[in-house]
Design a protein around this motif. Structure first.
Motif, PDB file in Angstrom:
ATOM      1  N   VAL A   1      -7.380  -5.254   1.146  1.00  0.00           N
ATOM      2  CA  VAL A   1      -6.079  -4.903   0.557  1.00  0.00           C
ATOM      3  C   VAL A   1      -5.752  -3.445   0.836  1.00  0.00           C
ATOM      4  CG1 VAL A   1      -4.861  -4.539  -1.634  1.00  0.00           C
ATOM      5  CG2 VAL A   1      -6.041  -6.698  -1.208  1.00  0.00           C
ATOM      6  N   ARG A   2      -6.709  -2.565   0.594  1.00  0.00           N
ATOM      7  CA  ARG A   2      -6.449  -1.134   0.793  1.00  0.00           C
ATOM      8  C   ARG A   2      -6.251  -0.815   2.276  1.00  0.00           C
ATOM      9  NH1 ARG A   2      -3.580   2.729  -0.125  1.00  0.00           N
ATOM     10  NH2 ARG A   2      -4.512   4.778  -0.068  1.00  0.00           N
TER      11      ARG A   2
ATOM     12  N   HIS B   1      -4.970  -2.832   4.447  1.00  0.00           N
ATOM     13  CA  HIS B   1      -3.623  -3.357   4.706  1.00  0.00           C
ATOM     14  C   HIS B   1      -2.572  -2.347   4.261  1.00  0.00           C
ATOM     15  CE1 HIS B   1      -0.065  -5.775   3.451  1.00  0.00           C
ATOM     16  NE2 HIS B   1      -0.273  -6.338   4.618  1.00  0.00           N
ATOM     17  N   GLU B   2      -2.738  -1.813   3.061  1.00  0.00           N
ATOM     18  CA  GLU B   2      -1.782  -0.831   2.537  1.00  0.00           C
ATOM     19  C   GLU B   2      -1.735   0.431   3.401  1.00  0.00           C
ATOM     20  OE1 GLU B   2      -2.253  -2.066  -2.169  1.00  0.00           O
ATOM     21  OE2 GLU B   2      -3.361  -0.343  -1.381  1.00  0.00           O
ATOM     22  N   LEU B   3      -2.907   0.898   3.826  1.00  0.00           N
ATOM     23  CA  LEU B   3      -2.955   2.083   4.675  1.00  0.00           C
ATOM     24  C   LEU B   3      -2.248   1.831   6.011  1.00  0.00           C
ATOM     25  CD1 LEU B   3      -6.601   3.329   4.021  1.00  0.00           C
ATOM     26  CD2 LEU B   3      -4.486   4.439   3.293  1.00  0.00           C
ATOM     27  N   CYS B   4      -2.458   0.656   6.567  1.00  0.00           N
ATOM     28  CA  CYS B   4      -1.805   0.317   7.837  1.00  0.00           C
ATOM     29  C   CYS B   4      -0.285   0.260   7.669  1.00  0.00           C
ATOM     30  CB  CYS B   4      -2.326  -1.013   8.368  1.00  0.00           C
ATOM     31  SG  CYS B   4      -4.022  -0.951   8.947  1.00  0.00           S
ATOM     32  N   LEU B   5       0.170  -0.361   6.604  1.00  0.00           N
ATOM     33  CA  LEU B   5       1.606  -0.411   6.358  1.00  0.00           C
ATOM     34  C   LEU B   5       2.179   0.987   6.191  1.00  0.00           C
ATOM     35  CD1 LEU B   5       2.001  -3.420   3.881  1.00  0.00           C
ATOM     36  CD2 LEU B   5       2.647  -3.323   6.307  1.00  0.00           C
ATOM     37  N   GLY B   6       1.458   1.838   5.484  1.00  0.00           N
ATOM     38  CA  GLY B   6       1.901   3.207   5.271  1.00  0.00           C
ATOM     39  C   GLY B   6       2.014   3.998   6.561  1.00  0.00           C
TER      40      GLY B   6
ATOM     41  N   ASP C   1       2.179  -2.260  11.698  1.00  0.00           N
ATOM     42  CA  ASP C   1       2.390  -3.611  11.169  1.00  0.00           C
ATOM     43  C   ASP C   1       1.445  -4.644  11.770  1.00  0.00           C
ATOM     44  OD1 ASP C   1       4.432  -2.543   9.652  1.00  0.00           O
ATOM     45  OD2 ASP C   1       6.016  -3.199  11.026  1.00  0.00           O
TER      46      ASP C   1
ATOM     47  N   ALA D   1      -1.856  -4.231  10.076  1.00  0.00           N
ATOM     48  CA  ALA D   1      -1.692  -4.679   8.687  1.00  0.00           C
ATOM     49  C   ALA D   1      -1.727  -6.206   8.608  1.00  0.00           C
ATOM     50  CB  ALA D   1      -0.392  -4.141   8.101  1.00  0.00           C
TER      51      ALA D   1
END
Length: 90
Positions: free
Chosen positions: A66-67, A69-74, A78, A81
């Motif tokens: 999850v984290r 994924h969030e870092l990649c989105l940030g 994509d 993520a």
């Protein structure tokens, strides 16, 4: 301390990464836990997620995915993520 981090943190990350490369999943997981999640980049979070999964620590693995994924989105990554989301759903 070229990275701006304490040398002991860099040494701990090196141990975690080396354990992962040796496929010593339990050692890698323990070493990453000792470093602390706030100090992990996306690559290290993915390694923690894999090591957690392979040692039966499913909740820890999920949290790391999850984290990551969030870092990649940030970062606007994509594609990566989506990869993290895939492995989270696996």
């Amino acid at each position: 301390m070229a990275s701006g981090r304490p040398a002991d943190l860099d040494a701990s990350l090196d141990r975690a990464r080396a354990s992962f490369e040796r496929r010593a999943w339990g050692d890698a997981r323990a070493a990453y836990q000792a470093v602390g999640p706030a100090s992990l980049d996306v690559d290290d979070r993915e390694r923690l997620a894999v090591a957690g999964y392979l040692t039966g620590a499913d909740d820890e693995s999920d949290a790391a995915w999850v984290r990551a994924h969030e870092l990649c989105l940030g970062r606007g990554d994509d594609r990566r993520a989506a990869g993290c989301a895939f492995w989270l759903g696996w």
